[in-house]
Every structure is written in C-alpha cells, then in structure tokens.
Design an enzyme around this catalytic site. Structure first.
Site, PDB file in Angstrom:
ATOM      1  N   LYS A 158       0.796  -1.065   0.003  1.00 20.09           N
ATOM      2  CA  LYS A 158       0.057  -0.163  -0.071  1.00 20.09           C
ATOM      3  C   LYS A 158       0.863   1.249   0.186  1.00 20.09           C
ATOM      4  CE  LYS A 158      -3.994   1.965   2.494  1.00 20.09           C
ATOM      5  NZ  LYS A 158      -5.012   1.924   1.442  1.00 20.09           N
TER       6      LYS A 158
HETATM    7  N1  PPE Z   1      -7.937  -1.245  -2.919  1.00 18.55           N
HETATM    8  C1  PPE Z   1      -7.498  -0.302  -2.763  1.00 18.55           C
HETATM    9  C2  PPE Z   1      -6.696   0.365  -4.096  1.00 18.55           C
HETATM   10  C3  PPE Z   1      -7.371   0.403  -1.597  1.00 18.55           C
HETATM   11  O1  PPE Z   1      -6.962   1.723  -1.459  1.00 18.55           O
HETATM   12  C4  PPE Z   1      -8.214   0.098  -0.420  1.00 18.55           C
HETATM   13  C5  PPE Z   1      -8.370   0.637   0.754  1.00 18.55           C
HETATM   14  C6  PPE Z   1      -8.714  -1.223  -0.539  1.00 18.55           C
HETATM   15  C7  PPE Z   1      -8.599  -2.067  -1.676  1.00 18.55           C
HETATM   16  C8  PPE Z   1      -9.363  -1.965   0.714  1.00 18.55           C
HETATM   17  O2  PPE Z   1      -8.421  -2.324   1.716  1.00 18.55           O
HETATM   18  P1  PPE Z   1      -8.838  -2.172   3.314  1.00 18.55           P
HETATM   19  O3  PPE Z   1      -9.256  -0.940   3.701  1.00 18.55           O
HETATM   20  O4  PPE Z   1      -7.400  -3.161   3.887  1.00 18.55           O
HETATM   21  O5  PPE Z   1     -10.061  -3.030   3.375  1.00 18.55           O
HETATM   22  N2  PPE Z   1      -8.281   2.172   0.505  1.00 18.55           N
HETATM   23  C9  PPE Z   1      -8.084   2.864   1.853  1.00 18.55           C
HETATM   24  C10 PPE Z   1      -7.859   4.531   1.175  1.00 18.55           C
HETATM   25  C11 PPE Z   1      -8.907   5.308   0.789  1.00 18.55           C
HETATM   26  C12 PPE Z   1      -8.401   6.624   0.554  1.00 18.55           C
HETATM   27  O6  PPE Z   1      -9.155   7.333  -0.153  1.00 18.55           O
HETATM   28  O7  PPE Z   1      -7.580   7.187   1.275  1.00 18.55           O
HETATM   29  C13 PPE Z   1      -9.475   2.975   2.941  1.00 18.55           C
HETATM   30  O8  PPE Z   1     -10.270   2.297   2.533  1.00 18.55           O
HETATM   31  O9  PPE Z   1      -8.896   3.356   4.015  1.00 18.55           O
END
Ligand code: PPE
Length: 315
Positions: A158
């Site tokens: 990430k």
């Molecule tokens: N894919 C991506 C590309 C992504 O950024 C997130 C989280 C997810 C999947 C889901 O991952 P998880 O949160 O572990 O379930 N995106 C984060 C950032 C959003 C933002 O705009 O900043 C979030 O949901 O916190």
C-alpha cells in the site's frame, strides 16, 4: 474539508497538528516513496475500538519491507501509539492514517541515505462514497485505465505511488458522472476500485479476484471472506471477466473507508434489480453487528482503545 484534530504522532512524539510538516525536498515528494494505512476506529458501547489494528500495522510493515524500507518501530509500539493517538485527541469514531516516508537528506532516486519518518494522524471521516451509498448503492464504470501491471508497482504494497493510478481511475469516473471506477488488470480481468476491493454475486455464490489480479490485500476483503464462511455463503477467489459485472446478481465494494458498499450499476447497466442485493445486505448486517457490539467479537477484530486505562480515561 478535513477538520484538524489536536495532535499528530511523529517518530514517537506527539506534536500539534499544524506542525506536522515536511520539507519540499523530502525524498517522498519527488519520488513517491511512502507507505501508509487507513484504519477505522468505531464508537462502541465499550468506548472507541480500532478495527483489525494488528492486521493493518502488519500490512504497513510489509508494504515497507517490499520497498526495503525499515520502519524504526515495532508492530506493538505502533499499535500502542495508534491507541494513544485516539486517546490524546479524545476521539470516538475516527479514521487513522499511519504514514511512513523517506524524508529529507539527499536528492536522487536511491533512498537509502534518507531517514524514514513515521507519522500517525487521525480525523473524523464519514461515508466514503456518500451518505446514501451503504443502503442505496453506487453507480460505477469500468475505467479505461488498467490497474498496476505485475512486476511494475507492486500492488500488495500500500504505497503512496500506487495512488497515482487510483487517482486516474477516480478522476475519470467522477468526470463522467460515476461515483467510482473499477480497474481491470493488464490481462483485462476485474481487479478493484480506486480504493476498494470488489465482489460479485451470481447464483448465490460470491466471487472475488485473487491477489494475483493486481489487488490490494484488503483487510475488509479478508473480513468479507471470513464473514461469508461464518454465514455459510460459498465464496471463491477467481479471475472475473469484465462482462461478469453486467450479468451478476449483485456487486459490492469492500474497504476501510467504503466499508461494504453495494454497486447498483456498472457502465449504466443495472446490476440485478438495480439496488442492494440480499447477500450484500446480509454481509453488511453481520459486519456492522460485530462492529457495534450487537454480536460478539468472535474473531477478536476490535481493540478497545481505553482497555487498561484508569477509570477517569475510560469515562
Ligand atoms: N484497494 C485499494 C486500492 C485501496 O486503496 C483500499 C483501501 C482497498 C482496496 C481496501 O483495503 P482495506 O481498507 O484494507 O479493506 N483504501 C483506503 C484508502 C482510501 C483513501 O481514499 O484514502 C481505505 O479504504 O482506507
């Protein structure tokens, strides 16, 4: 607009929000060298509780490891500091954003001589895809931008730089009147949204792209996998062709910010009946029941921020 909280944690010290600044020649600014997390803290009957804290901190350390970046704090220290951050800012429900970045020192691509700076911040963050999204669902498009190609920018990390790709997907979607965009991987299979993992339901079975389809290993994705198992709903991780989105009974997103959000149309084609489907609703109910304490936290997903604190802190 972002509403400031009192303090931000920097390398072990709490500093005022307004003083959490970096130099313009910090390595991260030119070269995108950061990794970060997004974590939700929920307001429960037992006080503020952080959802899957250890898993998020582990992913951050692993995101850094992929980039040979050493975070000079142990996982337990970061977990404790994140709880302390919520307490210091007297927050109830909030969103936590730990960031590790390559700082100021030398210029040039090689990052090894620049210090790693760690910041932990929090603020209040409401519904990511709009107030209506959770119940009504969102209208999305398939993006003309693909997700990260394998062996270019590693999707399992990430990293801040990955979000240049997310920005292209999100801007295109909003420009064209959608709330979110879905990226395909470079082979043309469904990957994920700009900030969410994706799930498809067809004939009572849930499908989601495997980690090899350029997706972030979402903590909420892992939560959905577990809840589906708990509820006895079959789920497989498999490559999903784009057109499956059009003939699915239900499609939904998962993410920390987005939580579990139904998708009601893709490219203006109605998904199922064009509203939240029954399996999406069951998963949402189970998810929110664990979070608000209506159901026991059977998997140990919640970390109580005030556990072990003196009674006056617990309130
Ligand atoms: N894919 C991506 C590309 C992504 O950024 C997130 C989280 C997810 C999947 C889901 O991952 P998880 O949160 O572990 O379930 N995106 C984060 C950032 C959003 C933002 O705009 O900043 C979030 O949901 O916190």
């Amino acid at each position: 607009m972002l509403v400031p909280t009192d303090k931000i944690w920097h390398n072990g010290e709490f500093i005022p929000w307004s003083e959490a600044k970096i130099h313009v020649l910090s390595h991260v600014v030119s070269y995108g060298s950061s990794v970060f997390e997004g974590i939700r803290c929920y307001d429960t009957a037992s006080g503020p509780a952080v959802f899957r804290l250890r898993e998020h901190v582990r992913r951050m350390i692993e995101s850094a490891k992929i980039y040979r970046m050493e975070i000079p704090f142990a996982a337990e220290q970061l977990c404790e500091a994140l709880c302390e951050l919520v307490r210091v800012n007297r927050m109830n429900a909030c969103y936590l954003r730990p960031i590790a970045m390559r700082g100021y020192g030398e210029m040039g691509v090689y990052p090894g001589h620049n210090p790693v700076e760690v910041y932990l911040a929090c603020w209040e963050w409401g519904r990511y895809l709009g107030e209506e999204a959770i119940a009504q669902g969102v209208d999305v498009c398939v993006s003309s931008w693909n997700r990260l190609a394998p062996n270019t920018l590693p999707a399992l990390s990430k990293a801040g730089a990955n979000y240049m790709n997310s920005q292209l997907i999100k801007m295109e979607a909003l420009t064209n009147g959608y709330q979110e965009g879905i990226g395909l991987d470079t082979a043309g299979y469904v990957s994920e949204g700009s900030g969410e993992n994706i799930f498809v339901v067809r004939d009572g079975k849930i499908l989601t792209p495997p980690l090899g389809a350029s997706v972030l290993p979402g903590i909420t994705r892992a939560t959905v996998l577990q809840l589906a198992e708990d509820l006895g709903i079959p789920l497989v991780e498999t490559l999903i062709p784009r057109e499956m989105l059009y003939v699915a009974d239900e499609v939904f997103f998962s993410g920390t910010a987005a939580e579990i959000s139904p998708i009601r149309s893709v490219d203006r084609i109605k998904v199922g009946a064009g509203r939240r489907g029954p399996i999406t609703e069951r998963l949402q109910k189970e998810f929110f029941a664990v979070i608000d304490g209506a159901k026991p936290d059977r998997h140990g997903w919640l970390t109580l921020v005030n556990a072990g604190q003196p009674a006056e802190v617990r309130g």
